[in-house]
Enzyme design. Sequence first.
Site, PDB file in Angstrom:
ATOM      1  N   GLY A  11       0.802  -1.210   0.000  1.00  0.00           N
ATOM      2  CA  GLY A  11       0.000   0.000   0.000  1.00  0.00           C
ATOM      3  C   GLY A  11       0.843   1.271   0.000  1.00  0.00           C
ATOM      4  O   GLY A  11       0.383   2.317   0.446  1.00  0.00           O
TER       5      GLY A  11
ATOM      6  N   GLU B 152      12.574  -4.928  -7.485  1.00  0.00           N
ATOM      7  CA  GLU B 152      11.829  -5.063  -8.738  1.00  0.00           C
ATOM      8  C   GLU B 152      12.277  -4.003  -9.724  1.00  0.00           C
ATOM      9  O   GLU B 152      12.810  -2.959  -9.333  1.00  0.00           O
ATOM     10  CB  GLU B 152      10.317  -4.832  -8.486  1.00  0.00           C
ATOM     11  CG  GLU B 152       9.625  -5.939  -7.768  1.00  0.00           C
ATOM     12  CD  GLU B 152       8.124  -5.671  -7.586  1.00  0.00           C
ATOM     13  OE1 GLU B 152       7.700  -4.497  -7.680  1.00  0.00           O
ATOM     14  OE2 GLU B 152       7.407  -6.654  -7.362  1.00  0.00           O
TER      15      GLU B 152
ATOM     16  N   LEU C  71       8.624   0.654 -12.595  1.00  0.00           N
ATOM     17  CA  LEU C  71       7.823   1.079 -13.756  1.00  0.00           C
ATOM     18  C   LEU C  71       7.492   2.554 -13.570  1.00  0.00           C
ATOM     19  O   LEU C  71       6.957   2.944 -12.533  1.00  0.00           O
ATOM     20  CB  LEU C  71       6.560   0.224 -13.877  1.00  0.00           C
ATOM     21  CG  LEU C  71       6.789  -1.294 -13.922  1.00  0.00           C
ATOM     22  CD1 LEU C  71       5.464  -2.028 -14.007  1.00  0.00           C
ATOM     23  CD2 LEU C  71       7.672  -1.666 -15.107  1.00  0.00           C
TER      24      LEU C  71
ATOM     25  N   HIS D 192      -1.207   7.612  -2.212  1.00  0.00           N
ATOM     26  CA  HIS D 192      -1.687   6.239  -2.025  1.00  0.00           C
ATOM     27  C   HIS D 192      -3.118   6.168  -1.501  1.00  0.00           C
ATOM     28  O   HIS D 192      -3.567   5.111  -1.059  1.00  0.00           O
ATOM     29  CB  HIS D 192      -0.730   5.426  -1.145  1.00  0.00           C
ATOM     30  CG  HIS D 192       0.666   5.407  -1.689  1.00  0.00           C
ATOM     31  ND1 HIS D 192       0.990   4.742  -2.848  1.00  0.00           N
ATOM     32  CD2 HIS D 192       1.808   6.001  -1.275  1.00  0.00           C
ATOM     33  CE1 HIS D 192       2.272   4.925  -3.120  1.00  0.00           C
ATOM     34  NE2 HIS D 192       2.797   5.691  -2.185  1.00  0.00           N
TER      35      HIS D 192
ATOM     36  N   ASN E 297      -4.875  -8.018  -2.171  1.00  0.00           N
ATOM     37  CA  ASN E 297      -5.615  -7.579  -0.989  1.00  0.00           C
ATOM     38  C   ASN E 297      -6.603  -8.671  -0.611  1.00  0.00           C
ATOM     39  O   ASN E 297      -7.403  -9.092  -1.440  1.00  0.00           O
ATOM     40  CB  ASN E 297      -6.356  -6.279  -1.269  1.00  0.00           C
ATOM     41  CG  ASN E 297      -5.396  -5.175  -1.649  1.00  0.00           C
ATOM     42  OD1 ASN E 297      -4.308  -5.071  -1.091  1.00  0.00           O
ATOM     43  ND2 ASN E 297      -5.767  -4.367  -2.619  1.00  0.00           N
TER      44      ASN E 297
ATOM     45  N   ARG F 181      -9.115  -8.636   1.441  1.00  0.00           N
ATOM     46  CA  ARG F 181     -10.287  -8.083   2.118  1.00  0.00           C
ATOM     47  C   ARG F 181     -11.311  -7.587   1.098  1.00  0.00           C
ATOM     48  O   ARG F 181     -11.011  -7.485  -0.087  1.00  0.00           O
ATOM     49  CB  ARG F 181      -9.853  -6.877   2.960  1.00  0.00           C
ATOM     50  CG  ARG F 181      -9.248  -5.793   2.066  1.00  0.00           C
ATOM     51  CD  ARG F 181      -8.967  -4.491   2.772  1.00  0.00           C
ATOM     52  NE  ARG F 181      -8.584  -3.461   1.817  1.00  0.00           N
ATOM     53  CZ  ARG F 181      -7.381  -3.267   1.333  1.00  0.00           C
ATOM     54  NH1 ARG F 181      -6.389  -4.062   1.712  1.00  0.00           N
ATOM     55  NH2 ARG F 181      -7.134  -2.308   0.461  1.00  0.00           N
TER      56      ARG F 181
ATOM     57  N   ARG G  41     -14.943   9.110  -3.928  1.00  0.00           N
ATOM     58  CA  ARG G  41     -14.879   9.064  -2.462  1.00  0.00           C
ATOM     59  C   ARG G  41     -15.073  10.483  -1.936  1.00  0.00           C
ATOM     60  O   ARG G  41     -14.255  11.362  -2.218  1.00  0.00           O
ATOM     61  CB  ARG G  41     -13.532   8.529  -1.995  1.00  0.00           C
ATOM     62  CG  ARG G  41     -13.282   7.099  -2.433  1.00  0.00           C
ATOM     63  CD  ARG G  41     -12.069   6.533  -1.733  1.00  0.00           C
ATOM     64  NE  ARG G  41     -11.699   5.243  -2.268  1.00  0.00           N
ATOM     65  CZ  ARG G  41     -10.831   4.424  -1.699  1.00  0.00           C
ATOM     66  NH1 ARG G  41     -10.235   4.786  -0.561  1.00  0.00           N
ATOM     67  NH2 ARG G  41     -10.538   3.255  -2.233  1.00  0.00           N
TER      68      ARG G  41
HETATM   69  C1  MV4 Z   1       5.608  -0.040  -7.909  1.00  0.00           C
HETATM   70  C2  MV4 Z   1       5.648   1.116  -8.724  1.00  0.00           C
HETATM   71  C3  MV4 Z   1       6.472   1.078  -9.816  1.00  0.00           C
HETATM   72  N1  MV4 Z   1       7.214  -0.022 -10.083  1.00  0.00           N
HETATM   73  N2  MV4 Z   1       6.339  -1.115  -8.206  1.00  0.00           N
HETATM   74  C4  MV4 Z   1       2.759   1.779  -4.536  1.00  0.00           C
HETATM   75  C5  MV4 Z   1       1.741   1.105  -3.694  1.00  0.00           C
HETATM   76  C6  MV4 Z   1       2.089  -0.328  -3.692  1.00  0.00           C
HETATM   77  N3  MV4 Z   1       0.890  -1.099  -3.783  1.00  0.00           N
HETATM   78  C7  MV4 Z   1       2.993  -0.519  -4.847  1.00  0.00           C
HETATM   79  N4  MV4 Z   1       3.289   0.779  -5.365  1.00  0.00           N
HETATM   80  C8  MV4 Z   1       4.043   0.942  -6.476  1.00  0.00           C
HETATM   81  N5  MV4 Z   1       4.802  -0.117  -6.828  1.00  0.00           N
HETATM   82  C9  MV4 Z   1       7.139  -1.095  -9.287  1.00  0.00           C
HETATM   83  N6  MV4 Z   1       7.866  -2.166  -9.554  1.00  0.00           N
HETATM   84  C10 MV4 Z   1       4.850   2.213  -8.380  1.00  0.00           C
HETATM   85  C11 MV4 Z   1       4.032   2.133  -7.242  1.00  0.00           C
HETATM   86  C12 MV4 Z   1       3.221   3.291  -6.984  1.00  0.00           C
HETATM   87  C13 MV4 Z   1       1.827   3.220  -7.089  1.00  0.00           C
HETATM   88  C14 MV4 Z   1       1.169   2.035  -7.402  1.00  0.00           C
HETATM   89  C15 MV4 Z   1      -0.207   1.977  -7.469  1.00  0.00           C
HETATM   90  C16 MV4 Z   1      -0.958   3.125  -7.250  1.00  0.00           C
HETATM   91  C17 MV4 Z   1      -0.341   4.298  -6.927  1.00  0.00           C
HETATM   92  C18 MV4 Z   1       1.046   4.365  -6.841  1.00  0.00           C
HETATM   93  C19 MV4 Z   1       1.677   5.576  -6.536  1.00  0.00           C
HETATM   94  C20 MV4 Z   1       3.033   5.632  -6.445  1.00  0.00           C
HETATM   95  C21 MV4 Z   1       3.809   4.491  -6.661  1.00  0.00           C
END
Ligand code: MV4
Length: 460
Positions: free
Chosen positions: A175, A211, A214, A246, A300, A302, A348
């Site tokens: 998260g 990782e 991206l 987030h 998730n 839930r 929301r």
């Molecule tokens: C990442 C990413 C880019 N590359 N993983 C943020 C929350 C967590 N669930 C994982 N997240 C991210 N993982 C890789 N390999 C960018 C995020 C991320 C993000 C992901 C989903 C929704 C909003 C976000 C905001 C910032 C970064």
Amino acid sequence: MPETLEQSAGRFDTVLIANRGEIAVRIQRACRELGLKTVAICSEADRQAPYGKTADSFLCIGPSTAAKSYLNQDAILLAARLAGAGAIHPGYGFLSENAAFADAVEKAGLVFIGPTASSIAIMGDKISAKRAMMAAGVPCVPGPDTALPDDPATIERIALEIGYPVIIKAAGGGGGRGMRVVPKADVLHEAIALTREEARKAFGSRSLYMEKFLEHPRHIEIQVICDDHGNAVWLGHRDCSMQRRHQKVVEEAPAPGIAPDTIQPVGLSCVQACLQIGYRGVGTFEFLYEDGAFYFIEMNTRLQVEHPVTEMTSGVDIVQAQIRAAQGHVLDLIQGDVTCEGHSFECRINAEDPETFLPSAGVVTHLALPAGPGIRVDTHIHAGYKVSPYYDSLIAKLIVHAPTRAEAMARMREALAGTEVEGISTNIPFLRALFEDGAFAQGETDIHYLEQWLKLRRAA
Ligand code: MV4
């Protein structure tokens, strides 16, 4: 004669809802519709909650601070025993993804309405989650499904194999907590040392993984529902890219511009993963989507805040399905029955300052909610309701459904225009502006879009 699966089902007739706010209302309705009795609980701050009056029993379990009430496992278990509940629904947040609580509920002879403690624990550790997903053929972000070793040379080799930029994540995080981007090799070890220390402090585990980072993905998630008898279906997808720090702000189903042939194998791999780990109940597979490809990041375990957009498009009552699965019933739909129709958005509504986003507590002096075809409002508030500063600022969810995305956007504009909340500040002005945005209307967004949009708007 041994009983059949259906005869053994119906393990409980009273559900304690271990949550508050709009989701407590939503779960209570689903229980009543299924003929189940309900037990509402509250903290001292929530004594006036409307769902307390409509529940079969209502117990105050502790002080306003969540740690002493909604997170107090012993108090909740005691309330369940006093009120004669046979099951506990955790809602979202609070204890919903706490494996120890799920275990304690089952050890107390009650049903936890959710997956097994072991499923929660596997998904709670983001490395074991990734390993389970890779084994089931779910596409994952490039990088090992094992914890980073301590040896600096090995770490450097892993980063080079993945290719910079990489991201370091805590196994106990999720998260958005406990992660750090590494743009190039010269800051790798420093980033690892900092993230390890944060992980140890925040999650009690120094375990990290790496990782490929991206840079401009969208956040797309897949909803699943599974029974205890080896049946699982996926109910389509949602786009949750519209987030700030987030915190999701707007969600929609389906994710725009995704071809059925692209998502189909991903959905089937999620179902496969559920069957392999013996998953029960509802769950969400979170993916990053970039350049036409899906990459699993987290699961998730839930019910989620944004489940209504999937309910609107799939026609499945996800909360009822979740409760029936916990009762041991066989899933009453197969994949071929699942058809997603039209388009749905959820906004929301938060009690917060629309400019600073600081929480806004106080009494709602006037409330007008929209109604009409394809409009749904999930809320616990009413005129005279006192918004408490103790909890999450979510006060309502505005949900619309229409045949096309453009029509659903128009319907949301209309719904937002018909929503009036006075006495406290809300993010409604900001949501109205967002639904006038051209790029959003074109579905041209990613996880960074909203924060960039806010920055531009402030500068203007
Ligand atoms: C990442 C990413 C880019 N590359 N993983 C943020 C929350 C967590 N669930 C994982 N997240 C991210 N993982 C890789 N390999 C960018 C995020 C991320 C993000 C992901 C989903 C929704 C909003 C976000 C905001 C910032 C970064």
